[in-house]
Design an enzyme around this catalytic site. Sequence first.
Site, PDB file in Angstrom:
ATOM      1  N   HIS A  33       0.655  -1.288   0.274  1.00 25.49           N
ATOM      2  CA  HIS A  33      -0.222   0.004   0.262  1.00 25.49           C
ATOM      3  C   HIS A  33       0.615   1.107   0.007  1.00 25.49           C
ATOM      4  O   HIS A  33       0.801   2.547   0.230  1.00 25.49           O
ATOM      5  CB  HIS A  33      -1.259  -0.214   1.113  1.00 25.49           C
ATOM      6  CG  HIS A  33      -1.559  -0.867   0.960  1.00 25.49           C
ATOM      7  ND1 HIS A  33      -3.163  -0.895  -0.293  1.00 25.49           N
ATOM      8  CD2 HIS A  33      -2.234  -2.028   1.697  1.00 25.49           C
ATOM      9  CE1 HIS A  33      -3.857  -2.269  -0.403  1.00 25.49           C
ATOM     10  NE2 HIS A  33      -3.340  -3.214   1.026  1.00 25.49           N
ATOM     11  N   SER A  34       1.681   0.915  -0.819  1.00 23.54           N
ATOM     12  CA  SER A  34       3.103   2.400  -1.042  1.00 23.54           C
ATOM     13  C   SER A  34       1.973   3.405  -1.387  1.00 23.54           C
ATOM     14  O   SER A  34       2.053   3.371  -1.957  1.00 23.54           O
ATOM     15  CB  SER A  34       4.082   1.778  -1.306  1.00 23.54           C
ATOM     16  OG  SER A  34       4.637   3.297  -2.056  1.00 23.54           O
TER      17      SER A  34
END
Length: 108
Positions: A35-36
């Site tokens: 979930h960068s």
Amino acid sequence: MSFMLQPEPVRQLEFIIADAIAKGHKHIITAGAVHSNHCRAVAASCAELGLQSHLFLRTPAKQVSDLKFDGNLFLDRLFGANFYLVPADADYVEFIEVKMQELAEQIK
């Protein structure tokens, strides 16, 4: 041609991607967590500019179908990013960067 992008602050993406385009690159390769924010910003920028994004994502999942597509991962998918899963504990220099370079060689 592909361009390997190190995780950078979002404000620098404008200049880095402009440089990649000026050099004729059509693919941007980068890495981050599932979930960068960095990966999401790269995927969005590439979608807007007609480039193909390739995201190496750190995760305990073994295959893409095991992932839950919500949050930034949902957006990455909407932006047309290609996903490559790497172990969550993988060393960046010794494993992830090597895999990114192998992909860059394949898509030249």
